[in-house]
Design a protein around this motif. Structure first.
Motif, PDB file in Angstrom:
ATOM      1  N   TYR A 128       2.688   7.123   1.427  1.00 30.66           N
ATOM      2  CA  TYR A 128       1.657   6.796   0.326  1.00 30.66           C
ATOM      3  C   TYR A 128       0.611   7.609   0.087  1.00 30.66           C
ATOM      4  N   GLU A 131      -5.498   7.856  -3.923  1.00 25.32           N
ATOM      5  CA  GLU A 131      -6.040   8.830  -4.723  1.00 25.32           C
ATOM      6  C   GLU A 131      -7.684   8.702  -4.537  1.00 25.32           C
ATOM      7  N   THR A 135      -6.607   4.478  -6.525  1.00 19.96           N
ATOM      8  CA  THR A 135      -5.290   3.940  -6.908  1.00 19.96           C
ATOM      9  C   THR A 135      -4.317   4.339  -5.736  1.00 19.96           C
ATOM     10  N   ARG A 137      -0.536   5.487  -4.809  1.00 24.08           N
ATOM     11  CA  ARG A 137       0.927   6.118  -5.166  1.00 24.08           C
ATOM     12  C   ARG A 137       1.936   6.084  -4.163  1.00 24.08           C
TER      13      ARG A 137
END
Length: 291
Positions: A128, A131, A135, A137
């Motif tokens: 993962y 950010e 968030t 990702r």
């Protein structure tokens, strides 16, 4: 063979994840099974231990102060002088019975961290990226034991380890977008009984990999696969490494005692210690989380 020296006889259950806070002159590292964040002040040699009550996989400095870390249930901020622990998020779709393991920031301040099964089941983990806008990702799934991360000095190559594969993978990396592409094998570990664990890189673009089950660190040329240096560590389960110190020429090495029988610990009483190797080569800096 080069030799690492004992710095701290910490007897950590599962020492991991060293990172360098240049601003404060602090080396951070974690004891995953001990559920604790450790600090070592390089100038004064003072240490501290912060119990967190949950398994902790990795820790990185934060530009705005304090640190960001991954506990078994997600990303957290920790500010010892402020609010303590603050939950930042947990990836959607994360498989049950997994925990976070190793993690590191890229030069743009993103925090990359991966997961692994807590009972040894293959392909339950993922990589993962947190950010800087907080968030999360999902980069890819079907990972068995997400581990070492490193980047080349020009930030155009990212290196990644899924330990049971016994391979260090290289990817083309776009620092601006944080996208990985073109996977290929940079190094394959062939030493019997050893798997690649934590990793760092140096100013010459070489990679330094801790060998779990291999009593040490290996420096490889990731472009050719050539083994350049062996560093002996008196702990079979050498787990990770990071460059630190004012000149970035001190390699700090973590290790573990977990799973070693009492009889075998007699042969490696320093297992779980923090070790130091003075390098002739400067390392890459530890980048701080930018969010």
């Amino acid at each position: 063979m080069a030799q690492a020296e004992l710095l701290l006889d910490a007897k950590a259950a599962l020492g991991e994840g060293p990172s360098w806070d240049e601003r404060n002159g602090l080396l951070y590292w974690v004891d995953i099974d001990g559920k604790a964040l450790h600090t070592y002040e390089v100038s004064s040699k003072q240490t501290s231990v912060v119990p967190l009550g949950k398994k902790i996989g990795a820790v990185v400095p934060r530009k705005s102060g304090g640190v960001v870390l991954v506990l078994e249930d997600g990303f957290y901020a920790y500010d010892p002088s402020g609010d303590g622990l603050t939950f930042l998020g947990n990836p959607e779709g994360r498989k049950p019975n997994t925990r976070f393991n190793d993690g590191k920031c890229d030069a743009a301040g993103r925090f990359w961290a991966g997961t692994m099964s807590m009972n040894g089941t293959a392909n339950q983990g993922a990589l993962y990226c947190l950010e800087t806008d907080l968030t999360i990702r999902t980069i890819f799934e079907n990972v068995s034991c997400s581990n070492g991360l490193a980047w080349s000095p020009d930030n155009r190559t990212m290196y990644y380890i899924d330990s049971p594969t016994r391979k260090v993978m290289a990817y083309d990396f776009d620092l601006e977008s944080g996208e990985m592409s073109n996977p290929r094998v940079a190094v394959e570990v062939t030493e019997e009984g050893a798997v690649p664990d934590g990793m760092t890189s140096d100013a010459e673009g070489m990679i330094w990999v801790a060998l779990w089950g291999g009593y040490g660190i290996r420096r490889w040329n990731p472009h050719t696969g050539e083994l350049l240096l062996k560093i002996d560590v008196p702990a079979e389960q050498s787990s990770s490494c990071a460059f630190a110190g004012p000149n970035l020429d001190e390699l700090y090495i973590t290790s573990a005692r977990v799973g070693i029988s009492e009889a075998n610990l007699l042969d490696q009483p320093l297992a779980g210690g923090l070790f130091l190797y003075k390098s002739d080569v400067k390392g890459q800096p530890t980048y701080a989380f930018g969010g």
